[in-house]
Design a protein around this motif. Structure first.
Motif: not given
Length: 279
Positions: A52-73
């Motif tokens: 009866s429900k649909v759940h979105d389990l996705t983060h919105t992607l954006f510039e600067g989305f976190p990475t372990f190294s801090g690099e922009k991917w």
């Protein structure tokens, strides 16, 4: 997404989600058809799953989305504009393993399946959510262990055949916090993940098609040393993973179906994906 040095490590070691109504029932084949997907082989008889429900389990992607190294991917450019061209069009530049994304077996194996080779029927599966939030809140290096699997089964029964096991560490709620990457002054990352013994246990003693985490890596952040035991074991066994999944707090421990709508790109080792749960 891999911790720092992940890509270097691979090079060194590889030779290498309205119309739904309560009580509406559909089969797995209908889920695939609704997504415009066709199975690559004759499918087994569809099993009905009512939701009866649909759940979105996705983060919105954006510039600067976190990475372990801090690099922009992930970066976005506008080669054309509405003001000038009366067209909106963006150019994306990204690493495959950024945002909420899937890992294909090829990511950590020499000859494993790429994303486009994974049977679509293997990407619509039962979901088992294992909650380790209490432990992870006090220990950012917490791991999902075989004992966690057995404790879940003691309450919920055996893991569903061909399921995805998802770790809920609470980390998805930390996306805008430095704690999401857990990077310390020495450059080490402290985030929960699967224990290598758990990967081995699920491979040898359970029928599981995928694993998912709400952190940046299937492995604990400490695997930024370059070992990545879970990646090598799990993906190397021909199974897939999902990283940086969101919204697990809203799901039951059992009973949901997971739909992994990954990118169908030839030869892809992974890619940003729309992850959906049907409850």
């Amino acid at each position: 997404m891999c911790p720092p040095n992940c890509l270097h490590s691979i090079c060194e070691n590889a030779s290498r989600r309205g119309l739904l109504k309560a009580g509406f029932g559909i089969g797995l084949a209908a889920v695939s058809a609704g997504l415009g997907l066709q199975p690559a082989r004759a499918a087994a008889p569809a099993q009905e799953h009512r939701f009866s429900k649909v759940h979105d389990l996705t983060h919105t992607l954006f510039e600067g989305f976190p990475t372990f190294s801090g690099e922009k991917w992930f970066t976005v450019e506008k080669p054309v504009t509405w003001e000038k061209d009366k067209v909106n069009l963006h150019r994306w530049t990204l690493m495959e393993h950024t945002g909420t994304h899937m890992d294909a077996p090829l990511h950590f194996s020499e000859n494993g399946m790429s994303v486009d080779m994974i049977d679509i029927a293997d990407l619509v599966v039962p979901l088992a959510v294992i909650d380790i939030r209490e432990r992870a809140a006090s220990d950012p290096d917490a791991a999902l262990t075989p004992d966690d699997i057995k404790a879940w089964e003691a309450v919920n029964g055996p893991l569903p055949e061909g399921c995805c096991v998802a770790m809920n560490s609470g980390w998805h709620a930390l996306l805008d916090s430095p704690k999401f990457t857990g990077r310390d002054a020495e450059g080490k990352n402290h985030t929960p993940g699967f224990h290598a013994e758990t990967a081995e246990f699920l491979i040898k003693e359970r029928s599981v098609k995928g694993i998912a985490v709400d952190t940046l890596s299937l492995d604990r952040g400490l695997a930024s040393s370059g070992d990545f035991p879970v990646h090598y074991q799990w993906l190397g066994s021909g199974r897939w993973g999902v990283e940086a999944i969101a919204g697990l707090d809203d799901l039951p421990a059992k009973g949901a179906m997971l739909v992994v709508a990954g990118p169908k790109v030839r030869g892809a080792t992974g890619g940003p994906s729309r992850i959906i749960a049907l409850v």
